[in-house]
Design an enzyme around this catalytic site. Sequence first.
Site, PDB file in Angstrom:
ATOM      1  N   SER A   1       3.865  -5.219 -10.604  1.00 14.45           N
ATOM      2  CA  SER A   1       3.350  -4.308 -11.636  1.00 14.45           C
ATOM      3  C   SER A   1       4.303  -4.355 -12.827  1.00 14.45           C
ATOM      4  O   SER A   1       5.495  -4.654 -12.664  1.00 14.45           O
ATOM      5  CB  SER A   1       3.316  -2.884 -11.078  1.00 14.45           C
ATOM      6  OG  SER A   1       3.134  -1.951 -12.123  1.00 14.45           O
TER       7      SER A   1
ATOM      8  N   TYR B   1       7.593   4.010  -6.480  1.00 13.87           N
ATOM      9  CA  TYR B   1       6.618   2.962  -6.800  1.00 13.87           C
ATOM     10  C   TYR B   1       7.260   1.891  -7.685  1.00 13.87           C
ATOM     11  O   TYR B   1       7.177   0.701  -7.384  1.00 13.87           O
ATOM     12  CB  TYR B   1       5.391   3.552  -7.489  1.00 13.87           C
ATOM     13  CG  TYR B   1       4.362   2.492  -7.827  1.00 13.87           C
ATOM     14  CD1 TYR B   1       3.613   1.897  -6.825  1.00 13.87           C
ATOM     15  CD2 TYR B   1       4.170   2.060  -9.140  1.00 13.87           C
ATOM     16  CE1 TYR B   1       2.678   0.898  -7.113  1.00 13.87           C
ATOM     17  CE2 TYR B   1       3.239   1.076  -9.443  1.00 13.87           C
ATOM     18  CZ  TYR B   1       2.499   0.499  -8.426  1.00 13.87           C
ATOM     19  OH  TYR B   1       1.582  -0.496  -8.715  1.00 13.87           O
TER      20      TYR B   1
HETATM   21  N1  LIG Z   1      -4.744  -0.652 -10.773  1.00 15.15           N
HETATM   22  C1  LIG Z   1      -3.619  -0.743 -11.471  1.00 15.15           C
HETATM   23  O1  LIG Z   1      -3.500  -0.197 -12.584  1.00 15.15           O
HETATM   24  C2  LIG Z   1      -2.465  -1.582 -10.952  1.00 15.15           C
HETATM   25  C3  LIG Z   1      -1.487  -1.997 -11.861  1.00 15.15           C
HETATM   26  C4  LIG Z   1      -0.429  -2.772 -11.404  1.00 15.15           C
HETATM   27  C5  LIG Z   1      -0.362  -3.129 -10.080  1.00 15.15           C
HETATM   28  N2  LIG Z   1      -1.317  -2.715  -9.210  1.00 15.15           N
HETATM   29  C6  LIG Z   1      -1.202  -3.120  -7.800  1.00 15.15           C
HETATM   30  O2  LIG Z   1      -2.364  -3.816  -7.427  1.00 15.15           O
HETATM   31  C7  LIG Z   1      -2.523  -3.737  -6.020  1.00 15.15           C
HETATM   32  C8  LIG Z   1      -3.977  -3.398  -5.701  1.00 15.15           C
HETATM   33  O3  LIG Z   1      -4.258  -2.107  -6.204  1.00 15.15           O
HETATM   34  P1  LIG Z   1      -5.666  -1.734  -6.864  1.00 15.15           P
HETATM   35  O4  LIG Z   1      -5.430  -1.437  -8.278  1.00 15.15           O
HETATM   36  O5  LIG Z   1      -6.680  -2.737  -6.517  1.00 15.15           O
HETATM   37  O6  LIG Z   1      -5.918  -0.328  -6.143  1.00 15.15           O
HETATM   38  P2  LIG Z   1      -6.962   0.115  -5.045  1.00 15.15           P
HETATM   39  O7  LIG Z   1      -8.334  -0.164  -5.528  1.00 15.15           O
HETATM   40  O8  LIG Z   1      -6.567   1.498  -4.687  1.00 15.15           O
HETATM   41  O9  LIG Z   1      -6.673  -0.870  -3.815  1.00 15.15           O
HETATM   42  C9  LIG Z   1      -5.551  -0.742  -2.973  1.00 15.15           C
HETATM   43  C10 LIG Z   1      -5.805  -1.550  -1.712  1.00 15.15           C
HETATM   44  O10 LIG Z   1      -4.643  -1.433  -0.867  1.00 15.15           O
HETATM   45  C11 LIG Z   1      -5.084  -1.129   0.440  1.00 15.15           C
HETATM   46  N3  LIG Z   1      -4.125  -0.329   1.193  1.00 15.15           N
HETATM   47  C12 LIG Z   1      -3.510   0.823   0.806  1.00 15.15           C
HETATM   48  N4  LIG Z   1      -2.801   1.329   1.828  1.00 15.15           N
HETATM   49  C13 LIG Z   1      -2.970   0.470   2.880  1.00 15.15           C
HETATM   50  C14 LIG Z   1      -2.505   0.469   4.212  1.00 15.15           C
HETATM   51  N5  LIG Z   1      -1.745   1.463   4.692  1.00 15.15           N
HETATM   52  N6  LIG Z   1      -2.862  -0.553   5.017  1.00 15.15           N
HETATM   53  C15 LIG Z   1      -3.656  -1.544   4.558  1.00 15.15           C
HETATM   54  N7  LIG Z   1      -4.131  -1.586   3.302  1.00 15.15           N
HETATM   55  C16 LIG Z   1      -3.801  -0.591   2.478  1.00 15.15           C
HETATM   56  C17 LIG Z   1      -6.380  -0.313   0.241  1.00 15.15           C
HETATM   57  O11 LIG Z   1      -7.216  -0.443   1.380  1.00 15.15           O
HETATM   58  P3  LIG Z   1      -7.565   0.732   2.440  1.00 15.15           P
HETATM   59  O12 LIG Z   1      -7.471   2.041   1.745  1.00 15.15           O
HETATM   60  O13 LIG Z   1      -8.930   0.350   2.918  1.00 15.15           O
HETATM   61  O14 LIG Z   1      -6.539   0.559   3.529  1.00 15.15           O
HETATM   62  C18 LIG Z   1      -7.003  -1.050  -0.938  1.00 15.15           C
HETATM   63  O15 LIG Z   1      -7.776  -2.126  -0.496  1.00 15.15           O
HETATM   64  C19 LIG Z   1      -1.516  -2.704  -5.517  1.00 15.15           C
HETATM   65  O16 LIG Z   1      -0.404  -3.372  -4.958  1.00 15.15           O
HETATM   66  C20 LIG Z   1      -1.106  -1.971  -6.790  1.00 15.15           C
HETATM   67  O17 LIG Z   1       0.195  -1.459  -6.699  1.00 15.15           O
HETATM   68  C21 LIG Z   1      -2.382  -1.952  -9.606  1.00 15.15           C
END
Ligand SMILES: NC(=O)c1ccc[n+]([C@@H]2O[C@H](COP(=O)([O-])OP(=O)(O)OC[C@H]3O[C@@H](n4cnc5c(N)ncnc54)[C@H](OP(=O)(O)O)[C@@H]3O)[C@@H](O)[C@H]2O)c1
Length: 263
Positions: A139, A152
């Site tokens: 990130s 985070y």
């Molecule tokens: N969206 C943003 O603005 C942003 C920016 C920078 C980086 N990121 C990074 O991008 C990545 C994906 O996030 P996203 O934006 O796509 O958010 P999201 O839609 O909330 O997806 C997060 C994913 O992580 C999984 N997850 C969370 N806890 C888990 C656990 N205990 N075991 C297994 N899986 C787990 C969730 O699946 P389940 O709930 O089904 O387990 C979900 O599929 C993350 O690493 C986040 O830090 C996001």
Amino acid sequence: MSKTALVTGASSGIGAEFARQLAARGDNVVLVARNVEALEALAQQLRDRHHVRVDVIAQDLATADGVQRVVQELRRRDLRIDLLVNNAGFGTAGRFENIPPDREHDEVMVNIVAMVDLTHAVLPDMVRRGAGGVINIGSTAGYSTLPFFTTYSASKAFVLQFSLGLWAELRGRGVNVLAVTPGPVKTPFFDKVGSSDAAIGPTITPEHVVRSALRGLERNRGYLTPGAGNFAMTHLMPRRPRRFMALASRTVTRSLADTVTPA
Ligand SMILES: NC(=O)c1ccc[n+]([C@@H]2O[C@H](COP(=O)([O-])OP(=O)(O)OC[C@H]3O[C@@H](n4cnc5c(N)ncnc54)[C@H](OP(=O)(O)O)[C@@H]3O)[C@@H](O)[C@H]2O)c1
């Protein structure tokens, strides 16, 4: 021969989009997350649309034996991984002393420990074959000290350093490693944080993130920040003096202090 990619956090957002783009190019995919209904629905869609093999492994990666169970399942199904996408992750925000310790423990388990353990599980075989790839989702938060988003941002700093270290170790040995460090992306991520006040910078789509990531891995770029606005913000921002920058960031993230991270 078709390749097989394992995507963690494939039930939503960026991970689901990785699965879609990888299946569209003909890769078999292994989908890992907790929400089995979401994983099964996506799996069926991908099988119908792209005629690839899609495996679902429902697993909580915050548990002590979560990764081990995934690895056992890969062996049982005789699956060899050519591309690992460590994408699962979530964020906690607020004053450190007010955030439930269990949530922060889980955050470190998912954002850091599961990534390291899964990489240990599949990388040696890639190195033996002289082929493969690992994409880790960091990130822009990993470049700065972000008070009230402390654990985070620290976890994402780990992702960046871990990825670049591996990238350098493996250079010239056929295995590419990439840290992708997006700014805000249109996913449910900030709903789960409990505030969008940490969404600093222009918002981009998961499609954009994944397209950049797959291209960046092929070119073995080591790390990248998708989107010109976020790239400029991240890379032009001074990092020192560190104490001064931590305090300056506090003025930007101050409103997160009162965030209550949902359980
Ligand atoms: N969206 C943003 O603005 C942003 C920016 C920078 C980086 N990121 C990074 O991008 C990545 C994906 O996030 P996203 O934006 O796509 O958010 P999201 O839609 O909330 O997806 C997060 C994913 O992580 C999984 N997850 C969370 N806890 C888990 C656990 N205990 N075991 C297994 N899986 C787990 C969730 O699946 P389940 O709930 O089904 O387990 C979900 O599929 C993350 O690493 C986040 O830090 C996001």
